[in-house]
Every structure is written in structure tokens, then in C-alpha cells.
Motif scaffolding. Sequence first.
Motif, PDB file in Angstrom:
ATOM      1  N   CYS A  48       0.828  -1.206   0.000  1.00  0.00           N
ATOM      2  CA  CYS A  48       0.000   0.000   0.000  1.00  0.00           C
ATOM      3  C   CYS A  48       0.865   1.260   0.000  1.00  0.00           C
ATOM      4  N   MET A  63      -1.696   2.352  -3.740  1.00  0.00           N
ATOM      5  CA  MET A  63      -2.976   2.034  -3.108  1.00  0.00           C
ATOM      6  C   MET A  63      -3.900   1.372  -4.131  1.00  0.00           C
ATOM      7  N   VAL A  95      -6.377  -8.787   0.691  1.00  0.00           N
ATOM      8  CA  VAL A  95      -5.481  -8.000   1.534  1.00  0.00           C
ATOM      9  C   VAL A  95      -4.715  -8.952   2.450  1.00  0.00           C
ATOM     10  N   SER A 128     -12.064  -2.759  -2.692  1.00  0.00           N
ATOM     11  CA  SER A 128     -10.822  -1.983  -2.674  1.00  0.00           C
ATOM     12  C   SER A 128     -10.985  -0.590  -2.067  1.00  0.00           C
ATOM     13  N   ILE A 136      -9.802  -0.165   1.739  1.00  0.00           N
ATOM     14  CA  ILE A 136      -8.375   0.040   2.026  1.00  0.00           C
ATOM     15  C   ILE A 136      -7.945   1.418   1.538  1.00  0.00           C
ATOM     16  N   ASN A 137      -8.440   1.813   0.389  1.00  0.00           N
ATOM     17  CA  ASN A 137      -8.073   3.126  -0.144  1.00  0.00           C
ATOM     18  C   ASN A 137      -8.482   4.229   0.818  1.00  0.00           C
ATOM     19  N   ARG A 180      -6.257   4.884   4.083  1.00  0.00           N
ATOM     20  CA  ARG A 180      -4.907   5.050   3.553  1.00  0.00           C
ATOM     21  C   ARG A 180      -3.828   5.099   4.631  1.00  0.00           C
ATOM     22  N   ALA A 204      -3.477   1.771   6.456  1.00  0.00           N
ATOM     23  CA  ALA A 204      -2.991   0.720   5.553  1.00  0.00           C
ATOM     24  C   ALA A 204      -1.490   0.841   5.335  1.00  0.00           C
ATOM     25  N   GLU A 254      -0.591  -5.282   2.324  1.00  0.00           N
ATOM     26  CA  GLU A 254      -0.297  -5.562   0.933  1.00  0.00           C
ATOM     27  C   GLU A 254      -1.579  -6.077   0.296  1.00  0.00           C
ATOM     28  N   TRP A 255      -1.675  -5.961  -1.031  1.00  0.00           N
ATOM     29  CA  TRP A 255      -2.909  -6.358  -1.694  1.00  0.00           C
ATOM     30  C   TRP A 255      -2.626  -6.879  -3.094  1.00  0.00           C
TER      31      TRP A 255
END
Length: 67
Positions: free
Chosen positions: A8, A12, A22, A33, A36-37, A40, A43, A49-50
Motif C-alpha cells: 500500500c 494504493m 489483503v 478496494s 483500504i483506499n 490510507r 494501511a 499488501e494487496w
Amino acid sequence: MQINWIKCKERMPPDDDSDIIVSDQGRYYILPSYMINRMRRSAIMNGYEWIPYSDEAWKGLLNKRPP
């Protein structure tokens, strides 16, 4: 199957409702998504990690988990 995780802090995930997988310290989650965005700072600080979601990747990760 080799999984190339995206950190991230480097990139992102998109700010949309596409599913991603994730990784958080050896635990795996399927999330939209945008979640997580929108978190920020957390994360990046927590080293998430994604990867984009795929059935193949998810099944591969489930097989790696300890019982």
C-alpha cells in the motif's frame, strides 16, 4: 502459484468496489478496494499488501493457511 503482493505504501488499490485480497501479517481478507483506499494512513502504517481478487489466488492462499 507465485503471488506478487503490492504494498500500500507503493500503490494504493483503486477507490472503487472491485474486490481485492489483503494481506495483514499472514492473515488474508477479501474486501472491496475502496475500504483500504479510504483507510490510507492505517494501511500504509500497518504494512498492508494487496492483489486484485481472483478465485485461483484466494484458493491458493487458503491452502497455505495453517489448520
